[in-house]
Design an enzyme around this catalytic site. Structure first.
Site, mmCIF file in Angstrom:
data_model
loop_
_atom_site.group_PDB
_atom_site.id
_atom_site.type_symbol
_atom_site.label_atom_id
_atom_site.label_comp_id
_atom_site.label_asym_id
_atom_site.label_seq_id
_atom_site.Cartn_x
_atom_site.Cartn_y
_atom_site.Cartn_z
ATOM 1 N N SER A 198 0.854 -1.195 0.000
ATOM 2 C CA SER A 198 0.000 0.000 0.000
ATOM 3 C C SER A 198 0.888 1.242 0.000
ATOM 4 O O SER A 198 1.739 1.416 0.872
ATOM 5 C CB SER A 198 -0.912 0.018 1.228
ATOM 6 O OG SER A 198 -1.913 -0.968 1.094
ATOM 7 N N MET A 232 2.777 -2.679 11.103
ATOM 8 C CA MET A 232 3.925 -2.097 10.392
ATOM 9 C C MET A 232 3.802 -0.569 10.379
ATOM 10 O O MET A 232 4.797 0.146 10.449
ATOM 11 C CB MET A 232 3.983 -2.588 8.944
ATOM 12 C CG MET A 232 3.852 -4.106 8.745
ATOM 13 S SD MET A 232 5.092 -5.047 9.611
ATOM 14 C CE MET A 232 6.536 -4.612 8.689
ATOM 15 N N LEU A 275 2.082 1.247 7.829
ATOM 16 C CA LEU A 275 2.095 1.734 6.443
ATOM 17 C C LEU A 275 3.452 2.262 5.982
ATOM 18 O O LEU A 275 3.539 3.332 5.365
ATOM 19 C CB LEU A 275 1.024 2.829 6.251
ATOM 20 C CG LEU A 275 -0.406 2.387 6.529
ATOM 21 C CD1 LEU A 275 -1.087 3.350 7.483
ATOM 22 C CD2 LEU A 275 -1.214 2.306 5.257
ATOM 23 N N CYS A 302 -6.786 -0.905 6.653
ATOM 24 C CA CYS A 302 -5.690 -1.141 7.609
ATOM 25 C C CYS A 302 -6.250 -0.900 9.008
ATOM 26 O O CYS A 302 -6.865 0.136 9.254
ATOM 27 C CB CYS A 302 -4.521 -0.198 7.330
ATOM 28 S SG CYS A 302 -3.205 -0.415 8.548
ATOM 29 N N THR A 342 -6.694 -7.495 7.678
ATOM 30 C CA THR A 342 -6.442 -8.193 8.953
ATOM 31 C C THR A 342 -7.465 -7.823 10.026
ATOM 32 O O THR A 342 -8.106 -6.775 9.962
ATOM 33 C CB THR A 342 -5.037 -7.852 9.460
ATOM 34 O OG1 THR A 342 -4.912 -6.427 9.487
ATOM 35 C CG2 THR A 342 -3.972 -8.424 8.558
HETATM 36 O O1 RRO Z 1 1.191 -1.396 7.176
HETATM 37 C C1 RRO Z 1 0.481 -2.033 7.984
HETATM 38 O O2 RRO Z 1 0.723 -2.023 9.194
HETATM 39 C C2 RRO Z 1 -0.721 -2.768 7.553
HETATM 40 C C3 RRO Z 1 -1.536 -2.396 6.502
HETATM 41 BR BR1 RRO Z 1 -1.154 -0.975 5.383
HETATM 42 C C4 RRO Z 1 -2.737 -3.128 6.236
HETATM 43 O O3 RRO Z 1 -3.532 -2.834 5.339
HETATM 44 N N1 RRO Z 1 -3.015 -4.173 7.054
HETATM 45 C C5 RRO Z 1 -2.201 -4.548 8.044
HETATM 46 O O4 RRO Z 1 -2.481 -5.524 8.751
HETATM 47 N N2 RRO Z 1 -1.064 -3.841 8.299
#
Ligand code: RRO
Length: 304
Positions: free
Chosen positions: A46, A72, A74, A129, A192
């Site tokens: 993303s 994470m 993004l 997210c 998620t």
């Molecule tokens: O980057 C993340 O922490 C993250 C994203 Br963009 C998402 O769409 N789903 C996720 O579980 N982590």
């Protein structure tokens, strides 16, 4: 394996099993590796307007028997730098879907336009997210906001628009309907599930962000139920995501109503060759059950 070829939202795929966003998406080379391993297509990481570091470590934790917990945050290099990676993957003949996240409908539209200019086959809007302030499910769990984003992107691009939805809501099918009404060409479900873990030794949450998103085997029945309910309420294609690691899982999603699926957590575990195994296994299952194409099997469990 003609049985596996499929056309969804006017895009041709050699098989219906795609790499999910968030896994291996950081470079064009790793996207190409997933494709070389047999994926029918790949969804990019993303990507936002500006570079973003993400949260401090720890950002990811394996929960034995359940799956992966991540927050994470993004992390991404921003659309300008990431263009190089998309171009590289496209130069290798990879079928690329561009995933984008924004804080406003205009930002989503601008990012989608950039993805279209790069040459991706479709754009997937991250409206889901589970843990980013001002992004993801903070927008996508509200059907009205979700619809605004989808409508703005549809007005800005000609490529198909897929809306990736959150399971962290009381009315999943309501989100699917809002996406369809606003003009989405497909929905992707699910992102998620909001989740956390605590370390009994340190007595502190395991992730720096405290809560994150759970992926992997534990969420397959939830993804499947989302797809099932959405299939009964909407008429646009559904991309099934959540806990797929075996050909039988892919087949279940197809029977529930998915025209395509995405695989993430299991790829991190088992590598790119997983795609070919899943494709071969799905081909066998379809033939054994008397189907001559994937599309024939889509939603078949509703008809029995
Ligand atoms: O980057 C993340 O922490 C993250 C994203 Br963009 C998402 O769409 N789903 C996720 O579980 N982590």
């Amino acid at each position: 394996m003609d049985c596996l070829q499929t056309r969804v939202t006017k895009v041709d795929f050699r098989n219906p099993i795609l790499l999910a966003s968030g896994i291996w998406g950081e470079s064009g080379e790793s996207l190409a590796r997933a494709y070389a391993g047999g994926a029918g297509g790949v969804v990019s990481k993303s990507i936002g307007s500006e570079p973003r570091n993400g949260y401090p470590n720890p950002t990811i934790e394996k929960l034995e028997g359940w799956g992966l917990l991540n927050a994470m945050g993004l992390p991404n290099p921003g659309i300008v730098s990431y263009g190089e990676e998309v171009r590289f993957a496209l130069s290798k003949g990879v079928r690329v879907i561009g995933s984008v996240f924004g804080g406003t409908p205009e930002e989503f539209a601008e990012l989608s336009r950039s993805m279209e200019q790069l040459g991706v086959a479709a754009v997937e809007l991250n409206l889901s997210c589970p843990h980013a302030k001002g992004y993801g499910s903070e927008i996508g769990a509200d059907p009205a906001l979700l619809a605004e984003v989808v409508a703005a992107v549809k007005a800005a691009v000609h490529i198909p628009v897929w809306a990736k939805l959150t399971p962290n809501t009381q009315d999943p099918a309501g989100l699917a309907e809002a996406a369809e009404t606003a003009g989405a060409d497909a929905i992707s479900a699910i992102n998620t599930l909001r989740a956390m873990a605590i370390d009994p030794v340190t007595m502190r949450p395991v992730l720096s962000h405290i809560s994150g998103g759970l992926s992997g085997p534990a969420i397959k029945p939830i993804g499947l139920a989302f797809v099932w309910r959405a299939f009964e309420r909407i008429h646009i294609p559904i991309v099934g995501i959540g806990g797929i690691s075996r050909a039988e899982d892919v087949f279940e999603y197809v029977l529930a109503g998915a025209s395509l699926v995405e695989v993430g957590t299991a790829v991190a575990d088992r590598g790119a060759m997983l795609f070919q195994d899943l494709a071969n296994g799905l081909d066998t299952l379809l033939r054994e059950r008397g189907f001559t194409s994937v599309s024939e099997a889509v939603g078949a469990a509703h008809r029995k």
